[in-house]
Design a protein around this motif. Structure first.
Motif, short mmCIF file in Angstrom:
data_model
loop_
_atom_site.label_atom_id
_atom_site.label_comp_id
_atom_site.label_asym_id
_atom_site.label_seq_id
_atom_site.Cartn_x
_atom_site.Cartn_y
_atom_site.Cartn_z
N MET A 199 0.68 -1.18 0.04
CA MET A 199 -0.07 -0.08 0.22
C MET A 199 0.94 1.21 0.02
N GLY A 200 0.40 2.23 -0.80
CA GLY A 200 1.19 3.65 -0.97
C GLY A 200 0.87 4.21 0.48
N ARG A 201 2.03 5.30 0.33
CA ARG A 201 1.71 6.46 1.62
C ARG A 201 0.30 7.20 1.38
N PHE A 202 -0.19 7.46 2.59
CA PHE A 202 -1.19 8.20 2.50
C PHE A 202 -0.68 9.71 2.81
N THR A 203 -0.42 10.50 1.67
CA THR A 203 0.15 11.70 1.81
C THR A 203 -0.48 12.50 0.61
N GLY A 204 -0.58 13.68 0.90
CA GLY A 204 -0.92 14.75 -0.10
C GLY A 204 -1.06 16.04 0.30
N HIS A 205 -0.84 17.27 -0.48
CA HIS A 205 -0.79 18.64 -0.02
C HIS A 205 -1.59 19.40 -0.95
N ASP A 206 -2.76 19.52 -0.75
CA ASP A 206 -3.80 20.15 -1.62
C ASP A 206 -3.95 21.63 -1.15
N VAL A 207 -4.37 22.51 -2.12
CA VAL A 207 -4.52 24.25 -1.91
C VAL A 207 -5.66 24.55 -2.80
N GLN A 208 -6.36 25.15 -2.02
CA GLN A 208 -7.51 25.94 -2.71
C GLN A 208 -7.74 27.53 -2.28
N PHE A 209 -7.91 28.23 -3.37
CA PHE A 209 -8.23 29.67 -2.98
C PHE A 209 -9.55 29.87 -3.12
N PHE A 210 -10.05 30.53 -1.98
CA PHE A 210 -11.65 30.58 -2.06
C PHE A 210 -12.01 31.98 -2.47
N THR A 211 -13.27 32.07 -3.07
CA THR A 211 -13.87 33.31 -3.30
C THR A 211 -15.31 33.67 -2.59
N SER A 212 -15.24 32.81 -1.51
CA SER A 212 -16.27 33.25 -0.46
C SER A 212 -16.00 32.42 0.79
N ASP A 213 -16.26 32.96 2.03
CA ASP A 213 -16.35 32.14 3.25
C ASP A 213 -17.14 30.87 3.25
N ALA A 214 -18.39 30.94 2.61
CA ALA A 214 -19.38 30.03 2.61
C ALA A 214 -18.48 28.74 1.83
N ASP A 215 -18.08 28.96 0.78
CA ASP A 215 -17.40 28.00 -0.02
C ASP A 215 -16.29 27.38 0.78
N GLN A 216 -15.50 28.18 1.36
CA GLN A 216 -14.41 27.63 2.38
C GLN A 216 -14.94 26.50 3.54
N VAL A 217 -16.06 27.16 4.13
CA VAL A 217 -16.42 26.63 5.11
C VAL A 217 -16.99 25.02 4.58
N ARG A 218 -17.76 25.01 3.46
CA ARG A 218 -18.40 23.87 2.87
C ARG A 218 -17.22 23.00 2.55
N ALA A 219 -15.94 23.36 1.87
CA ALA A 219 -15.07 22.68 1.53
C ALA A 219 -14.29 21.76 2.70
N VAL A 220 -14.13 22.53 3.56
CA VAL A 220 -13.33 22.03 4.75
C VAL A 220 -14.34 20.92 5.41
N ALA A 221 -15.55 21.21 5.76
CA ALA A 221 -16.33 20.43 6.16
C ALA A 221 -16.65 18.93 5.32
N HIS A 222 -16.39 19.33 4.07
CA HIS A 222 -16.43 17.94 3.16
C HIS A 222 -15.36 17.11 3.33
N PHE A 223 -14.06 17.72 3.53
CA PHE A 223 -12.93 17.16 3.76
C PHE A 223 -12.84 16.63 5.20
N VAL A 224 -13.43 17.06 6.12
CA VAL A 224 -13.34 16.37 7.41
C VAL A 224 -14.44 15.27 7.35
N GLN A 225 -15.50 15.62 6.63
CA GLN A 225 -16.55 14.58 6.48
C GLN A 225 -16.05 13.34 5.97
N GLU A 226 -15.20 13.49 4.82
CA GLU A 226 -14.70 12.35 4.29
C GLU A 226 -13.74 11.60 5.33
N GLY A 227 -12.97 12.36 6.14
CA GLY A 227 -12.02 11.92 7.17
C GLY A 227 -12.69 11.15 8.17
#
Length: 175
Positions: free
Chosen positions: A1-29
């Motif tokens: 099995m490969g290493r579980f690594t990654g380093h992603d970036v996103q520039f947001f245009t709104s606070d609401a988009d940022q909150v939703r993206a982070v919540a999705h990231f956490v929800q997947e985790g």
């Protein structure tokens, strides 16, 4: 099995988009039983918690099981910044300890952070780039899925020129 690594970036245009993206990231985790770390401002942490709860996630239970860790971005940043520059030794001492603690559950760790965004907002793009490079060092030493979020105000900051954005994106595995 490969290493579980990654380093992603996103520039947001709104606070609401940022909150939703982070919540999705956490929800997947959470769905994968990963340990999730959120390093953000108090207001953003509150918004993320509310969004997670609206998705049916019991944040209080996750915190109690040490599956969800919330940290203040300014406080953590102050632990390794000296004269507005990143101190490599202090960074690794703090973050190595944090990652060891977070991985003590035996599960992969995924972390969201907005310290780099705060540095851009503070007019310190070179320090933000230094911090991105330090995170890359950490992902080579630790199994870590990292998600960097640049807020709408950071993305609109005069110091966040297209050249700075290009340099930031080049330091990530996915932009």
């Amino acid at each position: 099995m490969g290493r579980f690594t990654g380093h992603d970036v996103q520039f947001f245009t709104s606070d609401a988009d940022q909150v939703r993206a982070v919540a999705h990231f956490v929800q997947e985790g959470v769905a994968a039983s990963h340990t999730c770390i959120v390093v953000s401002t108090p207001e953003r942490r509150k918004q993320i918690t509310e969004e997670l709860r609206s998705r049916g996630i019991d944040v209080t239970s996750l915190i109690a099981r040490y599956q969800y860790i919330e940290l203040d971005a300014r406080t953590l940043l102050s632990s390794f910044l000296i004269d507005d520059r990143c101190d490599r030794e202090h960074f690794h001492r703090m973050l190595d300890t944090l990652m060891r603690q977070a991985s003590s559950r035996g599960a992969p760790v995924r972390a969201y952070g907005e310290m780099v965004s705060l540095l851009i907002e503070d007019g310190l793009p070179e320090t933000a780039i230094e911090l991105e490079e330090l995170w890359n060092e950490l992902t080579r030493q630790q199994e870590l899925m990292l998600f960097c979020g640049y807020s709408a105000s950071a993305a609109a900051a005069p110091v966040c020129s297209s050249r700075v954005r290009e340099r930031i994106c080049a330091l990530h595995s996915h932009a």
